[in-house]
Scaffold this active site. Structure first.
Site, PDB file in Angstrom:
ATOM      1  CB  SER A 208      39.470  24.123  18.389  1.00  0.00           C
ATOM      2  OG  SER A 208      40.069  24.800  17.317  1.00  0.00           O
ATOM      3  CG  ASP A 333      42.894  29.508  22.715  1.00  0.00           C
ATOM      4  OD1 ASP A 333      43.313  28.357  22.520  1.00  0.00           O
ATOM      5  OD2 ASP A 333      41.837  29.754  23.327  1.00  0.00           O
ATOM      6  CG  HIS A 452      44.155  26.288  19.749  1.00  0.00           C
ATOM      7  ND1 HIS A 452      43.026  26.951  20.159  1.00  0.00           N
ATOM      8  CD2 HIS A 452      43.756  25.439  18.765  1.00  0.00           C
ATOM      9  CE1 HIS A 452      41.985  26.520  19.448  1.00  0.00           C
ATOM     10  NE2 HIS A 452      42.406  25.597  18.604  1.00  0.00           N
TER      11      HIS A 452
END
Length: 551
Positions: A208, A333, A452
């Site tokens: 991320s 995600d 995610h």
């Protein structure tokens, strides 16, 4: 006879205990440090150092400086030290520490590959060890180090306003958190040989905002010669949330909240403001909708400062020409973000109108006006038919968020890296192991894939560390990822190293190939041209449309 057996057992235990290697006291540039040594199993040990300072306590809105050292004394690196202050309010400004795991056998390790972890958290939250549940830290490097025979380093860096607030000018230049990361990488390069590592074989990896950080570290000219390889999971520098093009606007909003002026004395006032007050003034608002998606609130990120980032990220890939690079995403995600923008997608009983698809696309395509929306809508609904199901509509919203926020920027970064590469190799993947909360009677619908951050537990070996929380196939996924990641760190080729892999992973340059990673892998999971129609739209068609609203 029993007495003799007892003596043999005692002798075997004694020999096993004394035969394990340990670094003991290690001499670093700051002084001598001592960690702890633990036994993992027959002939397997681990040296663990926690809370080694890699820089001095940083000055407010300043680059980190060298640590003065600890004259002659022995520094105990056996306990975790403070995380950097974040909107969770826990932490301290004195937070530039790192942790190291070194696997040992019967003799002290040397020349091991080194993997340096960059945590995620939107540049707003997070720490070097991650979330903690019953003393089980998410970013504990023990499983990777043990199973991959590599050294693992996790580092802390400044986040939130203290890490990324900027006026876009020299009085508050920004990127302090990125400078922290660079300083930690440089410290590892200078000191890791004393811990048994190879300073010329450093792989940085992250997820991320940590994945984007890894990308920034490969692109800045300041890391030349320090990094051999890199892995960006669900985030690259060219993600739409990676760079803030108008940092002064947010800096003024923070200044007003903490009662500082917004004129030329703003920076001086902010430097004098209480750290917790300043941090809380930069807290992310989680209120979002399809008209104002969450990504628009991610206002603390990197800036083009003319120093760490001398140019737009897409113009800096020549700096990564000799770095081997893995880039990938999770197949959903965007789910956690779009479920905040359009909450109905998570409820099978709540209707999601087609209008929500248009509203989200309108937000993402605002700068191109009606032409942007029309082109995007026709791209994402071309296979709907005349009467799309609710599941189709809900999944399309997740796909739009995944593509826009993560997948298309990641594919673009792969193209750019491959096009500029000299010796650097390029690999692409998508992680698709379904979310463990997906299914009937659980928080997520059954169709939800890898959300995610779902990859983190597998990369860090949680199915092995906490086996009661997982099924056997989860250990397969974890074994595969640790094998690919550590082979890559060792050789630059995820297929070649000390661990066997289930499927040969071809380079991206071999026909834009990518690997789909999950528990059912076979050769059918080598694919090519990831979501080409949608990548082509966002990377080629959309930018070519006339801009009607400036950013």
């Amino acid at each position: 006879m029993m007495a003799k057996l007892g003596i043999f057992i005692a002798l075997a235990v004694f020999l096993e205990t004394v035969s394990g290697a340990s670094l003991g006291v290690v001499t670093t540039e700051g002084g001598m440090v001592q960690g702890q040594n633990i036994r993992l199993g027959s002939g397997r040990y681990m040296d663990i150092f926690k809370g080694i300072p890699y820089a001095a306590r940083p000055g407010r809105f300043e680059k980190p400086k060298s640590h003065p050292g600890w004259d002659g004394g022995l520094y105990s690196a056996a306990i975790l030290l403070c995380s950097c202050l974040s909107s969770e309010t826990r932490g301290s400004e004195d937070c530039l520490y790192l942790n190291i795991w070194i696997p040992q056998g019967s003799s002290v390790s040397s020349g091991l590959p080194v993997m340096v972890w960059h945590f995620g958290g939107g540049f707003l939250v997070g720490g070097s060890m991650g979330a903690n549940f019953l003393d089980n830290y998410l970013y504990d490097g023990q499983e990777i180090a043990d199973r991959g025979n590599v050294i693992v380093v996790t580092l802390g860096y400044r986040v939130g306003t203290l890490g990324f607030l900027s006026t876009g000018q020299s009085d508050l230049p920004g990127n302090y958190g990125l400078w922290d990361q660079h300083t930690a990488i440089a410290w590892v390069h200078r000191n890791i040989r004393a811990f048994g590592g190879d300073p010329n074989n450093i792989t940085i990896f992250g997820e991320s905002a940590g994945g984007a950080s890894v990308s920034f570290q490969t692109l800045t000219p300041h890391n030349k010669g320090l990094i051999k390889r890199a892995i960006s999971q669900s985030g690259v520098a060219i993600c739409p949330w990676g760079v803030n093009k108008n940092p002064r606007k947010f800096a003024e909003e923070v200044a007003i909240k903490v009662k500082c002026p917004t004129d030329s004395s703003m920076a001086a006032c902010l430097k004098m403001t209480d750290a917790v007050t300043l941090t809380m003034a930069g807290t992310l608002s989680l209120s979002s909708s399809a008209d104002h998606p969450l990504v628009e609130n991610l206002l603390l990120s990197a800036v083009l400062d003319g120093d760490f980032l001398p140019d737009e990220p897409h113009n800096l890939f020549h700096n990564a020409a000799d770095i081997d690079y893995i880039v990938g995403v999770n197949d959903m995600d965007g789910h956690i973000f779009t479920s905040l923008d359009v909450p109905s997608i998570n409820s099978p009983l709540v209707h999601t109108p087609i209008e929500d698809v248009k509203r989200l696309l309108t937000s993402y395509t605002r700068e191109k006006g009606k032409a942007g929306l029309d082109n995007a809508y026709s791209t994402y609904t071309s296979n709907w038919g005349s009467n799309p199901s609710q599941e189709t509509i809900k999944k399309t919203i997740v796909e739009i968020g995944t593509d826009y926020l993560f997948l298309v920027p990641s594919q673009t970064a792969l193209y750019l890296h491959a096009s500029k590469a000299r010796t650097g190799r390029t690999y692409s993947y998508v992680f698709s192991e379904p979310n463990r909360m997906a299914g009937i009677g659980k928080p997520y619908p059954s169709w939800v894939g890898a959300d995610h951050a779902d990859d983190l537990q597998y990369v860090f070996g949680k199915p092995f560390a906490t086996p009661l929380g997982y099924w056997p196939w989860h250990r397969d996924v974890s074994r595969y990822m640790i094998a690919y990641w550590t082979n890559f760190a060792r050789t630059g080729d995820p297929n070649v190293g000390e661990n066997s892999v289930p499927v040969n992973w071809p380079e991206f340059t071999d026909g834009e190939k990518f690997l789909e990673i999950n528990s059912n892998m076979n050769n059918n999971y080598v694919r090519e041209k990831m979501r080409l129609r949608y990548v082509n739209f966002w990377a080629s068609v959309f930018p070519s449309l006339p801009t009607v609203v400036s950013e």
